[in-house]
Design a protein around this motif. Structure first.
Motif, mmCIF file in Angstrom:
data_model
loop_
_atom_site.group_PDB
_atom_site.id
_atom_site.type_symbol
_atom_site.label_atom_id
_atom_site.label_comp_id
_atom_site.label_asym_id
_atom_site.label_seq_id
_atom_site.Cartn_x
_atom_site.Cartn_y
_atom_site.Cartn_z
ATOM 1 N N SER A 124 0.913 -1.200 0.250
ATOM 2 C CA SER A 124 -0.424 -0.480 0.033
ATOM 3 C C SER A 124 1.127 1.168 0.541
ATOM 4 C CB SER A 124 -1.158 0.033 1.580
ATOM 5 O OG SER A 124 -0.292 0.181 2.286
ATOM 6 N N THR A 125 0.480 2.248 -0.453
ATOM 7 C CA THR A 125 0.809 3.730 -0.776
ATOM 8 C C THR A 125 1.857 3.936 0.910
ATOM 9 O OG1 THR A 125 -0.554 4.694 -1.668
ATOM 10 C CG2 THR A 125 1.157 6.241 -0.710
ATOM 11 N N ALA A 126 1.156 3.161 1.900
ATOM 12 C CA ALA A 126 1.468 3.342 3.459
ATOM 13 C C ALA A 126 3.007 3.183 3.771
ATOM 14 C CB ALA A 126 0.752 3.468 5.187
ATOM 15 N N HIS A 127 2.844 1.446 2.985
ATOM 16 C CA HIS A 127 3.891 0.683 3.003
ATOM 17 C C HIS A 127 5.188 1.333 2.530
ATOM 18 C CE1 HIS A 127 1.253 -2.426 4.020
ATOM 19 N NE2 HIS A 127 1.672 -2.097 5.795
ATOM 20 N N TRP A 128 4.718 1.905 0.925
ATOM 21 C CA TRP A 128 5.205 2.535 0.626
ATOM 22 C C TRP A 128 6.636 3.371 0.906
ATOM 23 C CZ3 TRP A 128 8.951 -0.620 -2.485
ATOM 24 C CH2 TRP A 128 7.931 -1.091 -3.153
ATOM 25 N N ILE A 129 5.720 4.597 2.169
ATOM 26 C CA ILE A 129 6.108 5.588 2.262
ATOM 27 C C ILE A 129 7.253 5.164 3.669
ATOM 28 C CG2 ILE A 129 5.397 7.589 4.049
ATOM 29 C CD1 ILE A 129 2.647 7.435 2.569
ATOM 30 N N ALA A 130 7.306 3.800 4.437
ATOM 31 C CA ALA A 130 7.590 3.118 5.575
ATOM 32 C C ALA A 130 8.769 2.662 4.688
ATOM 33 C CB ALA A 130 6.524 1.947 5.964
ATOM 34 N N VAL A 131 8.336 1.894 4.363
ATOM 35 C CA VAL A 131 9.811 1.773 3.161
ATOM 36 C C VAL A 131 10.702 2.658 2.820
ATOM 37 C CG1 VAL A 131 10.959 0.277 0.822
ATOM 38 C CG2 VAL A 131 8.762 -0.878 1.981
ATOM 39 N N VAL A 132 10.235 3.753 2.081
ATOM 40 C CA VAL A 132 11.571 4.845 2.432
ATOM 41 C C VAL A 132 11.761 5.474 4.080
ATOM 42 C CG1 VAL A 132 10.913 7.195 1.162
ATOM 43 C CG2 VAL A 132 10.407 5.392 -0.401
ATOM 44 N N MET A 133 11.243 5.668 4.824
ATOM 45 C CA MET A 133 11.660 6.061 5.660
ATOM 46 C C MET A 133 12.602 5.472 6.610
ATOM 47 S SD MET A 133 7.964 7.416 7.192
ATOM 48 C CE MET A 133 7.797 7.751 9.170
ATOM 49 N N ILE A 134 12.218 3.778 6.157
ATOM 50 C CA ILE A 134 13.446 2.557 6.869
ATOM 51 C C ILE A 134 14.814 3.517 5.750
ATOM 52 C CG2 ILE A 134 14.014 0.901 6.389
ATOM 53 C CD1 ILE A 134 10.880 -0.305 7.661
ATOM 54 N N GLY A 135 14.429 3.219 5.036
ATOM 55 C CA GLY A 135 15.567 2.888 4.350
ATOM 56 C C GLY A 135 16.172 4.765 4.264
ATOM 57 N N GLY A 136 15.279 6.026 4.776
ATOM 58 C CA GLY A 136 16.345 7.148 5.235
ATOM 59 C C GLY A 136 16.583 7.210 5.963
ATOM 60 N N GLY A 137 15.965 6.208 7.117
ATOM 61 C CA GLY A 137 16.527 6.533 8.785
ATOM 62 C C GLY A 137 17.432 5.782 8.542
ATOM 63 N N ALA A 138 18.028 4.572 7.905
ATOM 64 C CA ALA A 138 18.776 3.980 7.513
ATOM 65 C C ALA A 138 20.290 4.530 7.334
ATOM 66 C CB ALA A 138 19.020 2.757 6.882
ATOM 67 N N LEU A 139 20.246 5.509 6.306
ATOM 68 C CA LEU A 139 21.254 5.754 5.498
ATOM 69 C C LEU A 139 21.615 6.892 6.785
ATOM 70 C CD1 LEU A 139 20.629 6.262 1.944
ATOM 71 C CD2 LEU A 139 21.780 4.666 2.741
#
Length: 145
Positions: A124-139
């Protein structure tokens, strides 16, 4: 109690806790050991522990009952795990655990992308937002600004 033991969330949280402990224990353990040898020791320990758990739970399965497709993908998974561990231990030996572990967790982002591409899963859109946030947080943890 049975509901807790059959909850994927509980097992996933356990995985996260043990993965965190893996990073800390490994960082301490590899301080005076070659990272490849450390990976070998870790692998032997895991092999013995899993064999003991299979024996105690009575969950051994005859190899002939495993379909060829399962064998192929389990072997590929094992090879990928080994490569991941070798890379992870080398990174831990060179870098800081608080930076290496978040980059390693970019696997969460990659799993989401690969699951969509190769398994046909939908996010879902919410899941994609979470995936982007996880990636951004890791970086951000790995490469602080």
């Amino acid at each position: 109690m049975k509901a807790i033991l059959t909850s994927w969330q509980v097992w996933a949280l356990g995985s996260a806790v043990f993965a965190a402990l893996t990073a800390i224990f490994a960082k301490i353990g590899i301080s005076e050991v070659n990272s490849d040898f450390a990976t070998f020791v870790r692998t032997v320990v895991i092999l013995l522990a899993i064999a003991m758990m299979l024996t105690l739970a009575g969950n051994w399965q005859a190899p002939g009952t495993v379909p060829l497709k399962s064998w192929i993908f389990l072997v590929l998974s094992g090879l990928a795990t080994g490569a991941s561990w070798l890379c992870y231990f080398r990174a831990l030996q060179i870098g800081k655990a608080a930076q290496v572990a978040p980059v390693d967790k970019l696997s969460v982002v990659l799993v989401a992308v690969f699951a969509v591409l190769f398994l046909g899963e939908q996010l879902s859109t919410a899941h994609w937002i979470a995936v982007v946030m996880i990636g951004g947080g890791a970086l951000l943890l790995a490469f602080p600004i």
